[in-house]
Scaffold this motif. Structure first.
Motif, short mmCIF file in Angstrom:
data_model
loop_
_atom_site.label_atom_id
_atom_site.label_comp_id
_atom_site.label_asym_id
_atom_site.label_seq_id
_atom_site.Cartn_x
_atom_site.Cartn_y
_atom_site.Cartn_z
N PHE A 18 0.84 -1.20 0.00
CA PHE A 18 0.00 0.00 0.00
C PHE A 18 0.88 1.25 0.00
O PHE A 18 0.66 2.20 -0.75
CB PHE A 18 -0.91 0.04 1.24
CG PHE A 18 -2.27 -0.57 1.00
CD1 PHE A 18 -3.11 -0.08 0.01
CD2 PHE A 18 -2.71 -1.63 1.78
CE1 PHE A 18 -4.36 -0.65 -0.20
CE2 PHE A 18 -3.96 -2.20 1.56
CZ PHE A 18 -4.78 -1.71 0.58
N TYR A 61 -4.75 5.68 -2.62
CA TYR A 61 -3.78 4.88 -1.85
C TYR A 61 -3.43 5.56 -0.54
O TYR A 61 -3.20 4.89 0.47
CB TYR A 61 -2.51 4.61 -2.69
CG TYR A 61 -2.63 3.32 -3.45
CD1 TYR A 61 -3.39 3.27 -4.61
CD2 TYR A 61 -2.03 2.15 -3.00
CE1 TYR A 61 -3.55 2.08 -5.30
CE2 TYR A 61 -2.18 0.96 -3.68
CZ TYR A 61 -2.95 0.93 -4.83
OH TYR A 61 -3.10 -0.27 -5.49
N ASN A 217 -2.85 -4.45 -5.19
CA ASN A 217 -1.82 -3.41 -5.13
C ASN A 217 -0.76 -3.63 -6.20
O ASN A 217 -0.32 -2.69 -6.87
CB ASN A 217 -1.16 -3.39 -3.75
CG ASN A 217 -2.09 -2.86 -2.67
OD1 ASN A 217 -3.15 -2.34 -2.98
ND2 ASN A 217 -1.69 -3.00 -1.42
#
Ligand SMILES: *C/C=C(C)/C=C/C=C(C)/C=C/C1=C(C)CCCC1(C)C
Length: 242
Positions: A18, A61, A217
């Motif tokens: 992340f 994000y 991701n």
């Protein structure tokens, strides 16, 4: 320690991806926005869209990494809001690339329609999951219909035909490269989806739902930045030719 200061649990690959996704999307946006200045006028809009895709992702994000670190759960709603904005923008990239070869806006709407089907079904599959395989599979299959439509259009349908007839080698090879992203890079998403409770990989291999975000991701970084770089290389190589 550095990672503790950033509140990233050391040894949690999901949290790390992340964080890295956030930085990578941010850096890519700066790159596309700045490089927009050095390509021919007709490519500036495409570069702007590339930068918007990574920038919208960077903002999401930023929030998704915090959500995950604080709750330990998948930020499903934020994820799908991000995709609902960025996937249609990727359809816009296909449209802009083939526009000079005669693409009409109805092509754009068909692609956007297919992505909405893909994403709404995927969201229902994840957000309203009762943990059953039946639910996961049903909505996964419906979603895949939208995905296959985009895939078909990029490889054999209107997008492919327009690119073939464009008479521009950079556009031809660029559209083919984007089609590869849709085939290989986008295929990572359903793998992540199948890690959710009731999903095929969850029940067969015991992969748990944190893997959903790990796959998403990695796929996002490959696809959003990769798409932008392909568009950038088409723009720079045909700017030189001109
Ligand atoms: C930047 C974000 C992108 C390119 C997202 C793409 C997402 C997909 C291709 C998702 C596809 C899915 C399926 C084909 C079935 C299962 C549900 C989804 C939504 C994960």
């Amino acid at each position: 320690m550095f990672l503790e200061f950033l509140k990233i649990p050391v040894g949690d690959p999901v949290a790390i991806t992340f964080f890295m996704g956030y930085i990578a999307m941010f850096a890519a946006s700066i790159f596309f926005f700045i490089e927009r200045g050095s390509v021919d006028g007709k490519w500036k809009l495409s570069l702007l869209v590339s930068g918007l895709i990574t920038f919208i992702a960077a903002v999401h994000y930023y929030y998704m990494k915090d959500f995950y670190v604080v709750t330990g759960e998948n930020p499903t709603a934020l994820r799908y809001i991000d995709w609902t904005l960025t996937v249609p923008l990727m359809c816009v990239e296909f449209y802009l690339l083939t526009k000079a070869a005669g693409a009409k806006t109805d092509l754009l709407w068909k692609l956007i329609g297919a992505s909405v089907l893909m994403l709404v079904a995927g969201f229902i599959g994840e957000a309203f999951s009762d943990g059953s395989t039946a639910h996961s599979v049903k909505w996964g299959v419906i979603s895949t219909v939208g995905y296959v439509y985009i895939l078909y259009t990029a490889w054999y349908g209107e997008v492919a035909n327009l690119a073939a007839g464009s008479g521009n080698d950079a556009v031809k090879s660029g559209v083919r490269a984007l089609a590869w992203f849709v085939l290989v890079g986008w295929a990572i998403y359903p793998i992540g989806y199948m890690c959710m409770p009731g999903g095929w990989l969850n029940t067969s291999l015991g992969w748990d739902s944190t893997n959903v975000d790990l796959f998403y991701n990695i796929a996002d970084a490959i696809n959003k930045i990769g798409f932008g770089l392909v568009v950038y290389s088409i723009a720079t190589s045909s700017s030189k030719e001109a």
